[in-house]
Write a protein that holds these residues in place. Structure first.
Motif, short mmCIF file in Angstrom:
data_model
loop_
_atom_site.label_atom_id
_atom_site.label_comp_id
_atom_site.label_asym_id
_atom_site.label_seq_id
_atom_site.Cartn_x
_atom_site.Cartn_y
_atom_site.Cartn_z
N UNK A 277 -9.58 3.94 -24.68
CA UNK A 277 -9.16 3.34 -23.41
C UNK A 277 -8.49 1.98 -23.58
N UNK A 278 -8.98 1.09 -24.46
CA UNK A 278 -8.28 -0.20 -24.60
C UNK A 278 -6.81 -0.05 -25.01
N UNK A 279 -6.53 0.89 -25.93
CA UNK A 279 -5.15 1.09 -26.37
C UNK A 279 -4.32 1.76 -25.28
N UNK A 280 -4.91 2.71 -24.56
CA UNK A 280 -4.17 3.45 -23.54
C UNK A 280 -3.93 2.63 -22.28
N UNK A 281 -4.73 1.60 -22.05
CA UNK A 281 -4.59 0.81 -20.82
C UNK A 281 -3.24 0.11 -20.74
N UNK A 282 -2.62 -0.14 -21.88
CA UNK A 282 -1.32 -0.82 -21.88
C UNK A 282 -0.13 0.10 -21.80
#
Length: 305
Positions: A277-282
């Motif tokens: 999720x942290x990588x996909x949030x951007x």
């Protein structure tokens, strides 16, 4: 009906917000798109529909032909269908009714469209009555999707909700009791498996390779997720084989397989969310195309001519 006639009706339906003329003028008509049981290709047909008990119903009458229409055979293999109704388009799970429920719904269909009774009188097969069910919305839906992280959470919420629904049906299922639950459970379970396959295929073919390029530090995580996909895929195949004989299947084994899949799937979804999720949030969703840079040299070349 001839294919050319169906195509003309489909084109007219889509061009006129669901209104058509000719023999269907003023009638209740929808477009149903199934996926070919063997070909895997979409197959769209115009069908009359009725509403009863809060359900959207279609009858596989084929005008009283001796065999079921192809669209019905398709949805038995792949229960997730696309419905076009007026100006609305939505996905649904196609669930044929059984036993007393089928008799009750068919009687309601005949009261609203007596032609179905005539068709039944002209064939020895029992005309299937199919409910087109919208899958229940996941908790918290609708959720605004702005990034690929939001899209992932939306897919995971749908999978969790469908799996809970299927497990509840499985725990109520005993072969032959109550009548009709076997095919209902089968269709919902196949729809869940179809959704899971689609989700994992999209991740394996597009999302994970893109993340591997942009976030090389996630290489180990992505390998582990790929292994989990394969393990869950094997369980899904075993479950699908078990569903082929749902009416005689051992209900304890069915529940055991679903419980095992649930534990592995929940652990997989939790791990995937924590790591990705942290990588996909951007990453915006839907994807945005990069702005085109003007070719300043092209103007000079045109001037030179």
């Amino acid at each position: 009906m001839p294919m050319s006639f169906n195509l003309n009706v489909i084109d007219e339906f889509r061009a006129n917000s669901g209104r058509v003329g000719g023999p269907f003028e003023g009638g209740d008509l929808l477009l149903l798109t199934t996926t070919g049981a063997s070909s895997g290709r979409p197959h769209t047909v115009p069908l009359g529909y009725v509403r009863s008990e809060g359900l959207l119903l279609v009858v596989a009458s084929a005008a009283g032909a001796p065999e079921h229409p192809q669209w019905y055979r398709n949805l038995l293999a792949r229960p997730v269908v696309r419905v076009e109704l007026g100006t609305e388009t939505f996905d649904a799970i196609a669930v044929p009714a059984e036993g007393p429920r089928r008799e009750r719904l068919f009687a309601a269909a005949v009261r609203k469209a007596p032609g179905y009774g005539d068709y039944q009188a002209h064939t020895k097969r029992e005309l299937p009555v199919v409910a087109l069910e919208r899958p229940e919305a996941p908790p918290g839906h609708p959720r605004e999707v702005r990034s690929l992280a939001d899209k992932l959470l939306e897919a995971h919420s749908w999978l969790r909700a469908q799996l809970r629904h299927v497990r509840e049906e499985a725990h109520a299922h005993t072969p032959g009791r109550p009548p009709g639950l076997g095919l209902q459970l089968r269709q919902h379970c196949l729809a869940f498996c179809e959704g899971l396959t689609h989700h994992h295929t999209g991740e394996d073919s597009a999302v994970f390779p893109a993340l591997a390029r942009s976030h090389p530090e996630l290489a180990g995580v992505l390998r582990r997720l790929g292994e989990q996909h394969r393990a869950i895929g094997r369980i899904k195949e075993e479950l699908t084989a078990l569903l082929a004989g749902i009416e005689v299947a051992d209900p304890e084994r069915l529940r055991s397989e679903l419980d095992r899949m649930s534990v592995e799937l929940e652990a997989h979804l939790d791990f995937e969310e924590a790591e990705l999720l942290p990588a996909l949030a951007g990453i915006p969703f839907p994807p945005t195309r990069p702005a085109r840079t003007p070719d300043t040299n092209s103007g000079h070349r045109r001037a030179e001519h």
